[in-house]
Design an enzyme around this catalytic site. Structure first.
Site, PDB file in Angstrom:
ATOM      1  N   ASN A  55       0.840  -1.079  -0.009  1.00  0.00           N
ATOM      2  CA  ASN A  55      -0.074   0.049   0.050  1.00  0.00           C
ATOM      3  C   ASN A  55       0.940   1.301   0.096  1.00  0.00           C
ATOM      4  OD1 ASN A  55      -1.756   2.059   0.530  1.00  0.00           O
ATOM      5  ND2 ASN A  55      -2.475   1.449   2.569  1.00  0.00           N
ATOM      6  N   TRP A  56       1.097   1.780  -1.153  1.00  0.00           N
ATOM      7  CA  TRP A  56       1.900   2.833  -1.129  1.00  0.00           C
ATOM      8  C   TRP A  56       1.429   4.220  -0.502  1.00  0.00           C
ATOM      9  CZ3 TRP A  56       3.951   3.385  -7.091  1.00  0.00           C
ATOM     10  CH2 TRP A  56       4.885   2.133  -7.287  1.00  0.00           C
ATOM     11  N   LYS A  57      -0.052   4.148  -0.110  1.00  0.00           N
ATOM     12  CA  LYS A  57      -0.380   5.430   0.535  1.00  0.00           C
ATOM     13  C   LYS A  57      -0.355   6.669  -0.390  1.00  0.00           C
ATOM     14  CE  LYS A  57      -0.048   3.288   4.888  1.00  0.00           C
ATOM     15  NZ  LYS A  57      -0.498   3.262   6.138  1.00  0.00           N
ATOM     16  N   HIS A  82      -9.640   1.279   4.793  1.00  0.00           N
ATOM     17  CA  HIS A  82      -8.207   1.344   5.648  1.00  0.00           C
ATOM     18  C   HIS A  82      -8.432   2.409   6.594  1.00  0.00           C
ATOM     19  CE1 HIS A  82      -4.156   2.655   6.516  1.00  0.00           C
ATOM     20  NE2 HIS A  82      -4.053   1.517   5.853  1.00  0.00           N
ATOM     21  N   SER A 141       3.156  -2.206  10.273  1.00  0.00           N
ATOM     22  CA  SER A 141       4.804  -2.121  10.787  1.00  0.00           C
ATOM     23  C   SER A 141       5.424  -3.565  10.251  1.00  0.00           C
ATOM     24  CB  SER A 141       4.919  -1.864  12.043  1.00  0.00           C
ATOM     25  OG  SER A 141       4.635  -0.485  12.447  1.00  0.00           O
TER      26      SER A 141
HETATM   27  P1  13P Z   1       2.862   0.234   7.838  1.00  0.00           P
HETATM   28  O1  13P Z   1       3.414  -0.822   7.114  1.00  0.00           O
HETATM   29  O2  13P Z   1       3.684   1.699   7.021  1.00  0.00           O
HETATM   30  O3  13P Z   1       2.703   0.291   9.381  1.00  0.00           O
HETATM   31  O4  13P Z   1       1.436   0.438   6.897  1.00  0.00           O
HETATM   32  C1  13P Z   1       0.578  -0.625   7.246  1.00  0.00           C
HETATM   33  C2  13P Z   1      -0.627  -0.172   6.274  1.00  0.00           C
HETATM   34  O5  13P Z   1      -1.305   0.761   6.885  1.00  0.00           O
HETATM   35  C3  13P Z   1      -0.940  -0.990   5.309  1.00  0.00           C
HETATM   36  O6  13P Z   1      -2.211  -0.567   4.677  1.00  0.00           O
END
Ligand code: 13P
Length: 253
Positions: free
Chosen positions: A9-11, A93, A209
């Site tokens: 998930n690149w956000k 999400h 994480s």
């Molecule tokens: P992180 O791996 O950066 O904690 O993010 C997890 C996440 O929200 C995936 O959708």
């Protein structure tokens, strides 16, 4: 599930130059024993989709409208995503639930729209730290899951991917422990047994994480079918190592 699924998930990260550098390192290097996808920001779907052709890595988006078309400024429909070859779409999400006020019902409607349009929704659910510390984790998770079951037929629900993402573990560097994760995943598997024809065939991912060092342990849990990876999916080496850990965990099962 024999094959694990690892989804990046690149956000809201990336640009054309950085995407291209990341994809150059990923394409061709992904382990064949794992199903992989990357969920990228809307503007980059064409760029990433083109780079992924023939790579075995599926294209994903990070959100979708519950409505088919019309006066919904800023929103993107299932058909639009499908038009660009999108296969997976994240719904619910915690960042969207918290920052855009998305309710359990909205999330369930988005999942239903995605399934209806031939996409695979990755439906996220998870408790906050306050909820965990006040002992209501199970209650919160079941409320979020029940909303899905209330809005999807058992046959439709069978096609979903679930992603347990404890809010306190997202982006904090503090992944949930293997024991905490397995306790929830087992609860979800039992919940699935009451709601779908083949509960063992629904993939349940863990997110929060996940790093190369922790991925193997998390993916080897009895009810873990893979992971949803945020920060570590932006680094090619880390994402590849996490995918490899998923491949090894699948062989160990
Ligand atoms: P992180 O791996 O950066 O904690 O993010 C997890 C996440 O929200 C995936 O959708």
């Amino acid at each position: 599930m024999e094959r694990k699924l690892v989804v990046g998930n690149w956000k809201m990260n990336g640009d054309r130059v950085r995407n291209s550098a990341l994809l150059d390192q990923l394409v061709g290097a992904m382990p064949a024993a794992v199903d992989c996808a990357v969920c990228v920001p809307f503007p980059y779907l064409p760029q990433v989709g083109e780079s992924l052709v023939g790579s075995g890595v599926a294209l994903g988006a990070q959100d979708v409208s519950e409505f088919p078309e019309g006066a919904y400024t800023g929103d993107v429909s299932v058909a639009m995503l499908a038009d660009w070859g999108v296969r997976f779409v994240i719904v619910g999400h915690s960042e969207r639930r918290a920052m855009h006020g998305e309710s359990d019902l909205t999330v369930a409607r988005k999942a239903a729209a995605a399934l209806d349009g031939g996409l695979v929704p990755i439906a996220c659910f998870g408790e906050t730290l306050v909820e965990r510390e006040s002992g209501v984790t199970e209650l919160v998770l079941l409320r979020q899951l029940d909303a899905l079951a209330a809005n999807l037929s058992p046959e439709a629900l069978q096609g979903i991917v679930l992603a347990y993402e404890p809010v306190w573990a997202i982006g904090t560097g503090r992944a949930a422990t293997a024991e905490q994760v397995q306790t929830v995943l087992a609860l979800v598997r039992r919940w699935l047994a009451d709601h779908v024809p083949a509960p063992e065939r629904v993939r349940i991912l863990y997110g929060g994480s996940v790093k190369p060092e922790t991925a193997g342990g998390l993916f080897s849990l009895p009810d873990a079918d893979g992971g949803l990876i945020g920060g570590a999916s932006l680094d090619a080496q880390s994402f590849l190592e996490i995918c490899q850990a998923a491949g090894s965990a699948a062989q160990g099962n």
